[in-house]
Enzyme design. Structure first.
Site, PDB file in Angstrom:
ATOM      1  N   ASP A 114      39.104  41.760  27.850  1.00 55.63           N
ATOM      2  CA  ASP A 114      39.803  43.092  28.621  1.00 55.63           C
ATOM      3  C   ASP A 114      41.012  41.566  29.949  1.00 55.63           C
ATOM      4  O   ASP A 114      40.677  40.705  30.614  1.00 55.63           O
ATOM      5  CB  ASP A 114      38.246  43.006  29.336  1.00 55.63           C
ATOM      6  CG  ASP A 114      37.884  42.044  30.682  1.00 55.63           C
ATOM      7  OD1 ASP A 114      37.606  41.022  30.182  1.00 55.63           O
ATOM      8  OD2 ASP A 114      37.644  43.117  31.385  1.00 55.63           O
TER       9      ASP A 114
ATOM     10  N   GLU B  60      34.867  41.355  32.425  1.00 51.89           N
ATOM     11  CA  GLU B  60      35.090  40.347  33.249  1.00 51.89           C
ATOM     12  C   GLU B  60      35.728  41.133  34.447  1.00 51.89           C
ATOM     13  O   GLU B  60      35.753  41.032  35.984  1.00 51.89           O
ATOM     14  CB  GLU B  60      35.804  39.068  33.091  1.00 51.89           C
ATOM     15  CG  GLU B  60      35.644  38.169  34.056  1.00 51.89           C
ATOM     16  CD  GLU B  60      35.896  37.951  35.306  1.00 51.89           C
ATOM     17  OE1 GLU B  60      36.282  37.719  36.242  1.00 51.89           O
ATOM     18  OE2 GLU B  60      37.682  38.680  35.655  1.00 51.89           O
TER      19      GLU B  60
HETATM   20  N1  BES Z   1      39.768  34.776  36.441  1.00 52.65           N
HETATM   21  C1  BES Z   1      39.664  34.877  37.356  1.00 52.65           C
HETATM   22  C2  BES Z   1      38.987  34.712  38.707  1.00 52.65           C
HETATM   23  C3  BES Z   1      39.716  33.198  39.527  1.00 52.65           C
HETATM   24  C4  BES Z   1      41.265  33.200  38.616  1.00 52.65           C
HETATM   25  C5  BES Z   1      39.136  32.004  39.638  1.00 52.65           C
HETATM   26  C6  BES Z   1      41.928  32.050  39.765  1.00 52.65           C
HETATM   27  C7  BES Z   1      40.231  30.962  40.272  1.00 52.65           C
HETATM   28  C8  BES Z   1      41.332  31.250  40.305  1.00 52.65           C
HETATM   29  C9  BES Z   1      38.607  36.644  37.406  1.00 52.65           C
HETATM   30  O1  BES Z   1      39.913  37.689  35.365  1.00 52.65           O
HETATM   31  C10 BES Z   1      39.024  37.540  38.295  1.00 52.65           C
HETATM   32  O2  BES Z   1      39.880  38.096  38.141  1.00 52.65           O
HETATM   33  N2  BES Z   1      38.073  37.686  39.200  1.00 52.65           N
HETATM   34  C11 BES Z   1      37.602  38.817  39.766  1.00 52.65           C
HETATM   35  C12 BES Z   1      36.186  39.371  40.221  1.00 52.65           C
HETATM   36  C13 BES Z   1      36.072  40.262  38.962  1.00 52.65           C
HETATM   37  C14 BES Z   1      34.315  41.175  39.688  1.00 52.65           C
HETATM   38  C15 BES Z   1      36.572  41.502  39.683  1.00 52.65           C
HETATM   39  C16 BES Z   1      38.554  38.104  40.778  1.00 52.65           C
HETATM   40  O3  BES Z   1      38.336  37.791  41.448  1.00 52.65           O
HETATM   41  O4  BES Z   1      38.570  39.158  41.934  1.00 52.65           O
HETATM   42 MN    MN Z   2      40.135  35.921  34.439  1.00 56.79          MN
HETATM   43 MN    MN Z   3      40.955  38.452  36.793  1.00 55.49          MN
END
Ligand code: BES
Ligand code: MN
Ligand code: MN
Length: 455
Positions: A88, A152
């Site tokens: 996603d 995710e």
């Molecule tokens: N892949 C990201 C997280 C990420 C990116 C971690 C770059 C470290 C470096 C993930 O898809 C993401 O965006 N996570 C969200 C959390 C979620 C609960 C929506 C975030 O970190 O905002």
């Molecule tokens: Mn991600």
């Molecule tokens: Mn993300």
């Protein structure tokens, strides 16, 4: 492992064009308009796993979007790597800020531009291709299982139930994830920590209807004015967060850890230049690397209310809203922090308004040990592809399921990411370097080799 590099060279155009096909599917999990496309992406990913040589591929239904599963068990006695990723993507808006349409991928200056290019379709697909190489060249040295989820970006709400129910099926020795970034291709790094998250929405209500801002202004509370004052008071002049108890459980970094972090190859001037800012901004007493890696933070993600259409309308609005996130570090607990926020936010509201605080999703912070053989395997693999030993770096982002993998399955995660912080993930013009993509595939293939060797 000699064939890996040549296999990639011979097939790289096909790898990129397959990824482009996947990027064309607008699998935005947050927006129900795209519901069919999210399912379509799940099936497309399943098919790519099957084509690459995976057995028992299936779409595992959940209360939400399906989890794509696939596996290759070569020998029950050999160790098993469980690969996690997500198909996603974030919403693409604001659309007008994209130089090319978000779901019509283009390659420009060696980078693939599309929503999901780096987060996470491009990085997830590196695993499918590394697996294909191991299969087609007949050198997969251990068992592999894949779970690629579709929620995710909306907090992985249904994945915990899935992994709890499927413990047997997901039995493995280590989790391998590419969904983070590196410092640069010249200075490779391994992510050794993820932040936790508390996400809330607040609603401030003033009068029971929108009012004339002349007739009532200055005499009745304006909820937008009040909300701004309340938000401003959440940090002090040193940019410390003022919520009582907020820092109580924060595990302070040791002097040694901070000395090590100070050695991270990081160019502050370059950082500022890339963002077109004159100065950075953050908690006093900490460097930029520390602020993003080891310190908890608070940000308003969106704020709205009143009149925002063309021209001017003189109005004193009835309501104001904001979405607020706090990024957490060990040993902060997201539910506890959400409660502290709620209590504090309600307590600072003047009597002239009503305040409602609604918690959204959360995530637990995660720190990965660097003295385990799996870390060494990842480090060796990067060194082999990039010619340089990677440095450990703690990330500011969150991947909610990682802490749960440890809690529910008892498994550590290796965060072998190949994106760059400048890839514009979640922003307009998201992109992923073709070189990052190809080097990532190569590194993952090497990882299997070093990993099986060390086990
Ligand atoms: N892949 C990201 C997280 C990420 C990116 C971690 C770059 C470290 C470096 C993930 O898809 C993401 O965006 N996570 C969200 C959390 C979620 C609960 C929506 C975030 O970190 O905002
Ligand atoms: Mn991600
Ligand atoms: Mn993300």
């Amino acid at each position: 492992m000699k064939e890996v590099h040549s296999y990639i060279q011979e097939n790289k155009d096909r790898f990129v064009s397959e990824l482009i096909d996947l990027l064309k599917i607008p699998s935005v999990s947050a927006d129900s308009t795209y519901k069919e496309n999210v399912f379509q992406a799940a099936e497309a990913v399943r098919r790519t796993l099957e084509d690459a040589g995976a057995d028992n591929t299936e779409l595992c239904q959940t209360e939400g979007f399906p989890v794509v599963y696939g596996e290759k068990i070569i020998d029950e006695n050999k160790p098993t790597v469980l690969v996690y990723g997500h198909y996603d993507v974030q919403p693409a808006d604001p659309l007008e800020l994209w130089d090319s349409p978000p779901f019509d991928p283009v390659i420009k200056d060696g980078k693939i531009y599309a929503r999901g290019a780096a987060d996470d379709k491009g990085q997830m697909y590196m695993h499918v291709k590394a697996f294909e190489i191991m299969m087609k060249t007949d050198q997969l040295p251990c068992n592999v299982k894949f779970i690629i989820e579709g929620e995710e970006e909306v907090g992985s709400a249904n994945l915990e139930a899935f992994i709890s129910k499927e413990k047997e099926k997901l039995k493995a020795d280590i989790i391998l994830i590419s969904d983070t970034s590196m410092l640069s291709l010249e200075n490779p790094s391994i992510t050794t920590g993820l932040k936790g998250l508390s996400y809330l929405e607040v609603e401030v209500t003033g009068p029971n209807r929108d009012l004339h801002s002349g007739l009532y202004g200055g005499a009745v509370a304006n909820p937008i004015n009040i909300l701004c004052q309340m938000i401003a008071s959440l940090t002090d002049e040193n940019n410390h967060i003022t919520i009582p108890g907020f820092y109580d459980k924060v595990l302070e970094a040791t002097k040694e850890e901070r000395e090590l972090m100070a050695k991270t190859p990081f160019d502050l001037d370059e950082y500022k230049k890339k963002l077109d800012i004159k100065e950075v901004h953050g908690e006093a007493g900490y460097t930029t690397i520390e602020r993003t890696g080891i310190r908890p933070t608070l940000d308003v993600n969106g704020i709205w209310g009143g009149y925002i259409g063309e021209g001017a309308k003189t109005v004193l609005p009835s309501k104001a809203y904001a979405k607020i996130s706090m990024r957490l570090v060990p040993n902060q607990d997201d539910e506890e922090i959400s409660q502290l926020f709620k209590k504090h936010f309600e307590s600072i509201a003047p009597k002239s308004v009503k305040v409602e605080v609604k918690p959204h999703h959360g995530a637990t912070p995660y720190v990965m040990p660097i003295d385990i053989p799996e870390y060494k395997a990842a480090s060796d693999a990067i060194e082999k592809t990039f010619g340089k030993t990677p440095v450990p770096v703690r990330a500011g982002g969150s991947i909610p399921i990682v802490a749960l993998f440890e809690e529910v399955l008892g498994l550590k995660s290796i965060l072998l990411g190949f994106g760059l912080d400048t890839d514009a993930i979640h922003s307009p013009n998201e992109h992923f370097g073709v070189e990052n993509f190809l080097k990532g595939i190569e590194t993952i293939a090497h990882f299997y080799d070093y990993y099986a060797d060390k086990k």
